[in-house]
Design an enzyme around this catalytic site. Structure first.
Site, PDB file in Angstrom:
ATOM      1  N   GLY A 197      -4.287  -4.722   5.757  1.00  0.00           N
ATOM      2  CA  GLY A 197      -3.238  -4.537   6.757  1.00  0.00           C
ATOM      3  C   GLY A 197      -3.462  -3.262   7.523  1.00  0.00           C
ATOM      4  O   GLY A 197      -4.146  -2.343   7.052  1.00  0.00           O
TER       5      GLY A 197
ATOM      6  N   LYS B 254      -1.104  -0.826  -4.346  1.00  0.00           N
ATOM      7  CA  LYS B 254      -2.334  -0.109  -3.980  1.00  0.00           C
ATOM      8  C   LYS B 254      -1.967   1.343  -3.763  1.00  0.00           C
ATOM      9  O   LYS B 254      -1.063   1.648  -2.972  1.00  0.00           O
ATOM     10  CB  LYS B 254      -2.917  -0.730  -2.714  1.00  0.00           C
ATOM     11  CG  LYS B 254      -3.892   0.138  -1.926  1.00  0.00           C
ATOM     12  CD  LYS B 254      -4.670  -0.707  -0.918  1.00  0.00           C
ATOM     13  CE  LYS B 254      -4.853   0.002   0.409  1.00  0.00           C
ATOM     14  NZ  LYS B 254      -5.594  -0.827   1.377  1.00  0.00           N
TER      15      LYS B 254
ATOM     16  N   ASP C 257     -14.141  -1.972   2.666  1.00  0.00           N
ATOM     17  CA  ASP C 257     -13.252  -2.186   3.810  1.00  0.00           C
ATOM     18  C   ASP C 257     -14.000  -1.723   5.067  1.00  0.00           C
ATOM     19  O   ASP C 257     -14.655  -2.527   5.743  1.00  0.00           O
ATOM     20  CB  ASP C 257     -11.939  -1.399   3.578  1.00  0.00           C
ATOM     21  CG  ASP C 257     -11.007  -1.366   4.784  1.00  0.00           C
ATOM     22  OD1 ASP C 257     -11.245  -2.102   5.754  1.00  0.00           O
ATOM     23  OD2 ASP C 257     -10.031  -0.589   4.767  1.00  0.00           O
TER      24      ASP C 257
ATOM     25  N   LYS D  41      -3.068   4.995  -2.442  1.00  0.00           N
ATOM     26  CA  LYS D  41      -4.028   5.740  -1.642  1.00  0.00           C
ATOM     27  C   LYS D  41      -4.453   6.955  -2.452  1.00  0.00           C
ATOM     28  O   LYS D  41      -3.595   7.632  -3.047  1.00  0.00           O
ATOM     29  CB  LYS D  41      -3.359   6.192  -0.337  1.00  0.00           C
ATOM     30  CG  LYS D  41      -3.079   5.039   0.610  1.00  0.00           C
ATOM     31  CD  LYS D  41      -4.383   4.522   1.182  1.00  0.00           C
ATOM     32  CE  LYS D  41      -4.150   3.554   2.324  1.00  0.00           C
ATOM     33  NZ  LYS D  41      -5.415   3.086   2.894  1.00  0.00           N
TER      34      LYS D  41
ATOM     35  N   LYS E  66     -10.155  -7.471   7.137  1.00  0.00           N
ATOM     36  CA  LYS E  66      -9.189  -7.135   8.185  1.00  0.00           C
ATOM     37  C   LYS E  66      -9.733  -7.745   9.471  1.00  0.00           C
ATOM     38  O   LYS E  66     -10.766  -7.294   9.980  1.00  0.00           O
ATOM     39  CB  LYS E  66      -9.091  -5.624   8.369  1.00  0.00           C
ATOM     40  CG  LYS E  66      -8.289  -4.897   7.316  1.00  0.00           C
ATOM     41  CD  LYS E  66      -8.243  -3.422   7.644  1.00  0.00           C
ATOM     42  CE  LYS E  66      -7.558  -2.639   6.547  1.00  0.00           C
ATOM     43  NZ  LYS E  66      -7.940  -1.217   6.600  1.00  0.00           N
TER      44      LYS E  66
ATOM     45  N   GLU F 203     -11.300   0.787  -3.543  1.00  0.00           N
ATOM     46  CA  GLU F 203     -11.639   0.394  -2.177  1.00  0.00           C
ATOM     47  C   GLU F 203     -12.278   1.551  -1.416  1.00  0.00           C
ATOM     48  O   GLU F 203     -11.738   2.667  -1.407  1.00  0.00           O
ATOM     49  CB  GLU F 203     -10.339  -0.050  -1.479  1.00  0.00           C
ATOM     50  CG  GLU F 203     -10.529  -0.607  -0.092  1.00  0.00           C
ATOM     51  CD  GLU F 203      -9.200  -1.051   0.527  1.00  0.00           C
ATOM     52  OE1 GLU F 203      -8.167  -1.052  -0.189  1.00  0.00           O
ATOM     53  OE2 GLU F 203      -9.199  -1.383   1.718  1.00  0.00           O
TER      54      GLU F 203
ATOM     55  N   SER G 145       0.844  -1.183   0.000  1.00  0.00           N
ATOM     56  CA  SER G 145       0.000   0.000   0.000  1.00  0.00           C
ATOM     57  C   SER G 145       0.885   1.240   0.000  1.00  0.00           C
ATOM     58  O   SER G 145       1.736   1.392   0.871  1.00  0.00           O
ATOM     59  CB  SER G 145      -0.884  -0.045   1.255  1.00  0.00           C
ATOM     60  OG  SER G 145      -1.631   1.131   1.363  1.00  0.00           O
TER      61      SER G 145
ATOM     62  N   ASP H 106      -7.341   3.077  -3.092  1.00  0.00           N
ATOM     63  CA  ASP H 106      -8.053   3.063  -1.808  1.00  0.00           C
ATOM     64  C   ASP H 106      -8.327   4.496  -1.379  1.00  0.00           C
ATOM     65  O   ASP H 106      -7.403   5.282  -1.173  1.00  0.00           O
ATOM     66  CB  ASP H 106      -7.180   2.349  -0.752  1.00  0.00           C
ATOM     67  CG  ASP H 106      -7.875   2.242   0.596  1.00  0.00           C
ATOM     68  OD1 ASP H 106      -9.056   2.646   0.707  1.00  0.00           O
ATOM     69  OD2 ASP H 106      -7.233   1.747   1.548  1.00  0.00           O
TER      70      ASP H 106
END
Ligand code: NPG
Length: 372
Positions: A295, A165, A243, A167, A267, A218, A139, A193
């Site tokens: 994570g 991934k 998520d 952000k 998660k 996400e 990430s 995300d």
């Protein structure tokens, strides 16, 4: 077995680089670890858990001081009072207390670890893992500039991570994704995300991500906006992954039924533990919903459990299960090392890892012993 005592230990772990998301910047992980001591017919056993709550309630309503408080005042007393405690019983015993999933997860994990260690069984085997190594993604936080982002991604790609991934947030979405696609090509697995940073009004804008062939987007919308995600999923081609909205198998079932997601990030901390995480895995598998393991910047302790979970058959997408050196210069367990884009699933009894005493002592900021 009977729960006889619990150590609450706070550690402070500086991150190798600040990690910026749409909700804030993490520079040091302030973590609550829990060591549970149980007495059984064959003597004492102990197990560890790592609470994923952050210092501030910005990812979700939970935060680490609240976690220590609810454990001390409400969760542990219920378990101390129970004549028999094992991993499977913890969830039921704590059900009357509403919410506090991360706090429930840490004690359940520690009890499971103790129980499995006592009987020589591994966490992965117990959960139903079918692989001995898992493919890993990474990430990548929001950066100050595109060139700095590309340099970070370059480092991770050459380290062997199989999926990136990014952000995103309003103002940092199309340009970074376009730049990563242009620099690394269409074959790189890329997902984004948003950590709830958008609203349904942004649907047209988010549809502009469609051309980049992302694996998924996400949690674009707020935690409670499950219907909004269902509407958004009809307006964009990028698959919607949830998520923050998924806090249990029940909320997962509702989200799937409503068409709010076609992928779920599991998660364990967010859903109250690994047993509920497995139930979500089973549910998703039955419904053809892909899952992957998220994570929360865990140490090797939490990572060991996540990697075990990620080895279940329904985890068909690479997780945010990166190697220790992506987060910390020194981990508190033997470091997890990336080999050929994968991490090995620990196979020893319980979590298969324990904190190294000197490494643990070096980062400990407080300890507290709690008994009945
Ligand atoms: O590799 O552990 C990791 C970090 C993965 O991006 C990651 N976690 O929203 O999923 C998330 C995010 C997160 C980080 C959330 C810190 C909360 C705190």
């Amino acid at each position: 077995m009977k729960l006889t005592g619990v150590e609450l230990r706070r550690i402070s772990m500086p991150l190798v680089a600040p990690f910026r998301t749409s909700f804030g910047v993490e520079t040091t992980r302030d973590i609550l670890l829990l060591r549970a001591v149980l007495a059984g017919p064959d003597g004492e056993s102990e197990g560890w858990g790592e609470c994923v709550a952050m210092s501030d309630p910005l990812y979700s309503s939970e935060y680490v001081d609240a976690s220590a408080d609810v454990l001390r005042r409400f969760l542990l007393p219920r378990l101390f009072a129970a004549p028999h405690v094992d991993g499977a019983a913890v969830g039921h015993l704590l059900e009357p207390v509403k919410g506090h999933w991360m706090s429930k997860a840490v004690i359940e994990t520690a009890v499971l670890d103790a129980e499995l260690r006592a009987t020589g069984r591994s966490f992965a085997r117990e959960l139903g893992a079918t692989r001995d190594r898992v493919p890993c993604g990474v990430s990548v936080g929001i950066h100050d500039s595109i060139p700095e982002l590309l340099a970070s991604v370059e480092g991770y790609v050459s380290a062997g991570y199989v999926r990136i991934k990014l952000k995103i947030e309003p103002g940092w979405d199309l340009a970074p994704v376009r730049a990563v696609r242009e620099r690394f090509g269409d074959d790189l697995l890329v997902q984004v995300d948003a950590n709830t940073a958008y609203t349904l009004q942004d649907a047209q804008h988010l549809a502009r991500l469609d051309e980049f062939g992302l694996l998924l987007i996400e949690q674009p919308l707020p935690e409670e906006d499950v219907l909004g995600h269902a509407s958004l999923a009809k307006l964009i081609r990028t698959p919607v992954c949830l998520d923050e909205s998924i806090t249990s198998a029940r909320t997962a079932a509702a989200a799937i039924t409503l068409g709010a997601c076609s992928i779920i990030n599991i998660k364990p901390g967010r859903v109250g533990g690994y047993l509920e995480a497995r139930r979500i895995h089973d549910l998703c598998r039955a419904h053809g919903i892909a899952v992957w393991c998220g994570g929360m910047l865990e140490t090797g302790l939490g990572r060991a459990a996540n990697v075990a979970l990620a080895a279940l058959p329904g985890f068909t997408l690479p997780g945010d299960t990166s190697a220790s050196d992506r987060y910390f210069t020194a981990d508190i367990t033997e470091p997890f090392v990336l080999r050929d884009g994968h991490l090995d699933v620990p196979a020893g009894p319980g979590l298969g890892v324990t904190p190294l005493p000197a490494a643990l002592a070096a980062v400990t900021t407080s300890t507290e012993w709690v008994t009945a």
